[in-house]
Enzyme design. Structure first.
Site, PDB file in Angstrom:
ATOM      1  N   ASP A   1       0.863  -1.172   0.000  1.00  0.00           N
ATOM      2  CA  ASP A   1       0.000   0.000   0.000  1.00  0.00           C
ATOM      3  C   ASP A   1       0.903   1.228   0.000  1.00  0.00           C
ATOM      4  O   ASP A   1       2.130   1.107  -0.045  1.00  0.00           O
ATOM      5  CB  ASP A   1      -0.964   0.001   1.196  1.00  0.00           C
ATOM      6  CG  ASP A   1      -0.243  -0.127   2.538  1.00  0.00           C
ATOM      7  OD1 ASP A   1       0.986   0.124   2.599  1.00  0.00           O
ATOM      8  OD2 ASP A   1      -0.897  -0.473   3.529  1.00  0.00           O
TER       9      ASP A   1
ATOM     10  N   SER B   1      -0.321 -10.340  -1.005  1.00  0.00           N
ATOM     11  CA  SER B   1      -1.431  -9.908  -0.151  1.00  0.00           C
ATOM     12  C   SER B   1      -1.700 -10.894   0.978  1.00  0.00           C
ATOM     13  O   SER B   1      -2.572 -10.672   1.796  1.00  0.00           O
ATOM     14  CB  SER B   1      -2.705  -9.726  -0.987  1.00  0.00           C
ATOM     15  OG  SER B   1      -3.054 -10.936  -1.628  1.00  0.00           O
TER      16      SER B   1
ATOM     17  N   SER C   1      -5.985 -12.987   4.542  1.00  0.00           N
ATOM     18  CA  SER C   1      -5.279 -12.128   3.589  1.00  0.00           C
ATOM     19  C   SER C   1      -5.017 -10.761   4.217  1.00  0.00           C
ATOM     20  O   SER C   1      -5.481 -10.454   5.322  1.00  0.00           O
ATOM     21  CB  SER C   1      -6.111 -11.984   2.309  1.00  0.00           C
ATOM     22  OG  SER C   1      -7.358 -11.368   2.591  1.00  0.00           O
ATOM     23  N   TYR C   2      -4.307  -9.923   3.481  1.00  0.00           N
ATOM     24  CA  TYR C   2      -3.942  -8.591   3.976  1.00  0.00           C
ATOM     25  C   TYR C   2      -5.207  -7.814   4.332  1.00  0.00           C
ATOM     26  O   TYR C   2      -6.109  -7.664   3.505  1.00  0.00           O
ATOM     27  CB  TYR C   2      -3.154  -7.853   2.892  1.00  0.00           C
ATOM     28  CG  TYR C   2      -2.562  -6.547   3.340  1.00  0.00           C
ATOM     29  CD1 TYR C   2      -1.680  -6.491   4.416  1.00  0.00           C
ATOM     30  CD2 TYR C   2      -2.868  -5.357   2.680  1.00  0.00           C
ATOM     31  CE1 TYR C   2      -1.120  -5.293   4.817  1.00  0.00           C
ATOM     32  CE2 TYR C   2      -2.315  -4.155   3.068  1.00  0.00           C
ATOM     33  CZ  TYR C   2      -1.443  -4.128   4.137  1.00  0.00           C
ATOM     34  OH  TYR C   2      -0.895  -2.928   4.537  1.00  0.00           O
ATOM     35  N   PRO C   3      -5.292  -7.309   5.583  1.00  0.00           N
ATOM     36  CA  PRO C   3      -6.567  -6.736   6.043  1.00  0.00           C
ATOM     37  C   PRO C   3      -6.763  -5.261   5.739  1.00  0.00           C
ATOM     38  O   PRO C   3      -7.696  -4.660   6.254  1.00  0.00           O
ATOM     39  CB  PRO C   3      -6.495  -6.974   7.560  1.00  0.00           C
ATOM     40  CG  PRO C   3      -5.038  -6.872   7.875  1.00  0.00           C
ATOM     41  CD  PRO C   3      -4.317  -7.433   6.674  1.00  0.00           C
TER      42      PRO C   3
END
Length: 655
Positions: A122, A151, A334-336
């Site tokens: 990100d 991710s 997964s990536y939160p």
């Protein structure tokens, strides 16, 4: 001799997980001098061309490596020097507690052919990656730099990421660097000005070490809370009147709702009600029976996780995100942090469902999806092009998780399974009647297939009492007709789900930082939280504001949030919180610090930097000019800020 690749993750848990996957478990760990948490993992791995078989050192940072500050000559707190900080130089240096970590990267880079960055995918992660790059370049100028796109920490996913690295996105780096500079300048300027101005009033405010300007995100967040507080405080109930119609048939009492709902003129309702009574009979004018559905939920985003976690899991948003991050770091979800509410069409969702079939609570339902009940998830409108929606990656027995972890993991799994299910199906029946000159309607619902509701208890859709048989054109004399009286009720104080929705709609913060901003205004005691109805209507919650500015949380931050007990929390502003917002609003600025417009514009410009349509320097200078105008106007009318504090903090002059 095999070339060496240096890999650097954002946190130690990710470094350990990635190293174990890439090495197949054959890894040697070494301690890093000066930091007890970071380790160097050494192993061999076959990357794709042009690197081939390589010797790998995998290490990590602990969030941001660097911090920004003003030179020493600007450290003195004086109102007269606040304005100078708009143009003062900003120094970026490695934070003192991160020096051993940066030194480790520099040393390892000297012997490496390339640097692979494994920070979160990100904007913030991209900037942390640039800090890692700078530390590596100091050890080996010209080192080749790539970043892994991932991710989650599932093995196959990690292997694909290692084989397909991409360049670091310097546009995102520039956007975050601009935001960091602006947060520093504006935070210091308005915090010093506000503190020095209000401490001079004496009394309770003189005891305050710092009265912090909560930031371009946190101040509008506080503004939402104060705005709702005044809506509650200033609410005046208003009487209304309505007509209630009931008819008993086949041992069922059917309640017909008045189409006008309610009116605020009693005599008008009296006249309409008397016409109904004079007519004596009601006539069925419409009978409609049709299939209806309750749509399954969209795939899970960060904002929805925070809102629904606060509503159903009884944790505040910061705690929900902390637990979700832990589950991600352990490889369970997964990536939160994602804005995406649509699954890629090529994603193998059945493989993820299959892993959940062993669970005692939802395993049988998951098996049913595999046996033919699977439906492609709905697609929302958002795709951040970085991460898929939040979903379970691997199965973990609930007994292996802590209480909060178990509840968040269960929510993520059930939401995912619900997304892969069919909508709930039912049949609705509507009977419309004319009584006098007025229209009334009754509606019944029969749920025929619960489908996704069987696995997703957070949605409710129940059959209502079934309507008896009616025929279009028939007339009947109602069993009971009454004119009723009521009054409007005050809105409730702002809940966390409502606050997050307002922040999201107004562009205050990102999905990754909203919980952080809420936590900050609580920490600084500008708001208090209470369960249920909160404080008595119209009362601000005492004095607040002992919190200092502190550093930005999030990456490497400590705050773990809190459990919110058995009811949804309501936000009540403290007297100081009310005074700050009212004071700045009363100055009459076109773009008040307590309103979301300035920050929303900043977020839009940051996106323009990421898209290559605006430079970092242009964004910073444009924004500083806007806030410079705000500062000058505030200096000119500072007595209004003082007056608000006298009114709300000291109780002078009523209010």
């Amino acid at each position: 001799m095999a070339p060496k690749i240096l890999c650097v993750a954002e946190k130690p848990s990710i470094a350990k997980s990635v190293a174990n996957h890439l090495s197949g478990g054959h890894v040697h760990a070494r301690n890093v001098p000066g930091n007890q948490y970071v380790k160097n993992y050494e192993f061999d791995f076959a990357f794709g061309p042009p690197w081939g078989n390589c010797s790998v050192t995998m290490t990590s940072v602990l969030g941001h490596l660097t911090s920004n500050d003003f030179p020493t000559q600007y450290k003195k707190w004086q109102i007269s020097t606040c304005r100078e900080l708009f143009d003062a130089p900003v120094i970026t240096r490695v934070a003192e507690d991160k020096e051993p970590i940066a030194r480790n990267i520099t040393q390892q880079a000297r012997y490496s052919k390339a640097l692979f960055i494994w920070t979160d995918c990100d904007r913030e992660g991209e900037h942390i990656g640039s800090e890692v790059r700078q530390a590596a370049v100091e050890g080996k100028p010209g080192i080749e730099v790539k970043r892994a796109i991932f991710s989650n920490t599932e093995r196959a996913h990690v292997l694909r990421a290692a084989q397909n690295p991409v360049p670091l996105d310097d546009r995102q780096v520039s956007a975050v660097a601009a935001r960091i500079e602006l947060d520093l300048r504006l935070g210091v300027i308005f915090t010093r000005f506000t503190t020095l101005t209000l401490q001079a009033l004496g009394g309770e405010l003189a005891e305050q070490r710092i009265i912090s300007y909560a930031g371009s995100c946190q101040f509008p967040t506080l503004g939402f809370v104060v705005d709702r507080y005044f809506r509650v405080k200033n609410f005046v109930p208003e009487k209304f009147w309505s007509i209630k119609l009931t008819h008993r048939r086949e041992d069922i009492d059917v309640n017909f709702a008045w189409r006008r709902h309610r009116l605020f003129d009693r005599m008008t309702v009296v006249i309409l009600f008397e016409r109904c009574l004079a007519a004596r009979h009601a006539k069925v004018t419409k009978l409609l029976k049709k299939p209806t559905s309750k749509w399954k939920p969209l795939p899970l985003t960060t904002v929805e996780l925070q809102k629904l976690g606060s509503r159903f899991l009884r944790m505040d948003s910061q705690r929900v995100m902390k637990v979700a991050e832990d589950l991600y770091n352990k490889g369970w979800i997964s990536y939160p942090r994602t804005e995406t509410d649509q699954f890629d069409k090529g994603m193998d969702l059945t493989r993820l469902i299959e892993r959940q079939t062993q669970d005692n609570a939802w395993g049988q339902y998951a098996q049913g999806l595999l046996n033919g009940a699977f439906q492609q998830p709905r697609g929302g409108r958002n795709n951040d092009q970085a991460h898929p929606p939040i979903h379970p990656v691997n199965y973990v027995a609930q007994g292996s998780l802590g209480d909060d972890e178990r509840r968040v993991y269960e929510f993520v799994v059930r939401r995912f399974l619900a997304c892969c299910s069919d909508d709930a199906k039912g049949e609705s029946t509507t009977v419309e009647v004319e009584y006098g000159s007025e229209l009334f309607a009754a509606t019944g619902l029969l749920v025929l297939e619960k489908n996704y509701l069987l696995v997703y208890p957070y949605d409710k859709w129940e059959s209502s009492q079934q309507l008896p048989h009616f025929t279009v054109g028939e007339t009947f004399e109602p069993t009971e007709a009454n004119m009723t009286e009521g009054e409007t009720s005050a809105p409730g104080y702002l809940t966390e789900p409502e606050l997050i929705s307002l922040m999201d709609a107004n562009g205050i913060g990102t999905d990754a930082t909203m919980a952080e901003h809420i936590a900050k205004i609580k920490e600084r005691e500008y708001v208090m939280t209470q369960g249920g109805g909160g404080a008595a209507q119209g009362e601000a919650a005492g004095r607040g504001g002992r919190g200092g500015r502190g550093g930005r949380g999030g990456r490497g931050g400590r705050g773990s949030g809190e459990r919110s007990g058995g009811s949804i929390q309501h936000f009540i502003p403290t007297t100081l919180g009310v005074a700050l917002i009212e004071g700045y609003d009363s100055i009459g600025l076109d773009t008040s610090l307590g309103k979301p417009f300035l920050r929303k514009e900043m977020e839009m410009k940051m996106k323009e930097i990421c898209a290559g349509r605006k430079s970092r320097n242009d964004f910073v200078q444009e924004t500083l000019e806007q806030y410079r105008d705000v500062f000058v106007r505030t200096q000119q009318q500072v007595e209004l800020l003082r007056a608000a504090c006298r009114k709300y903090v000291f109780g002078e002059g009523g209010g």
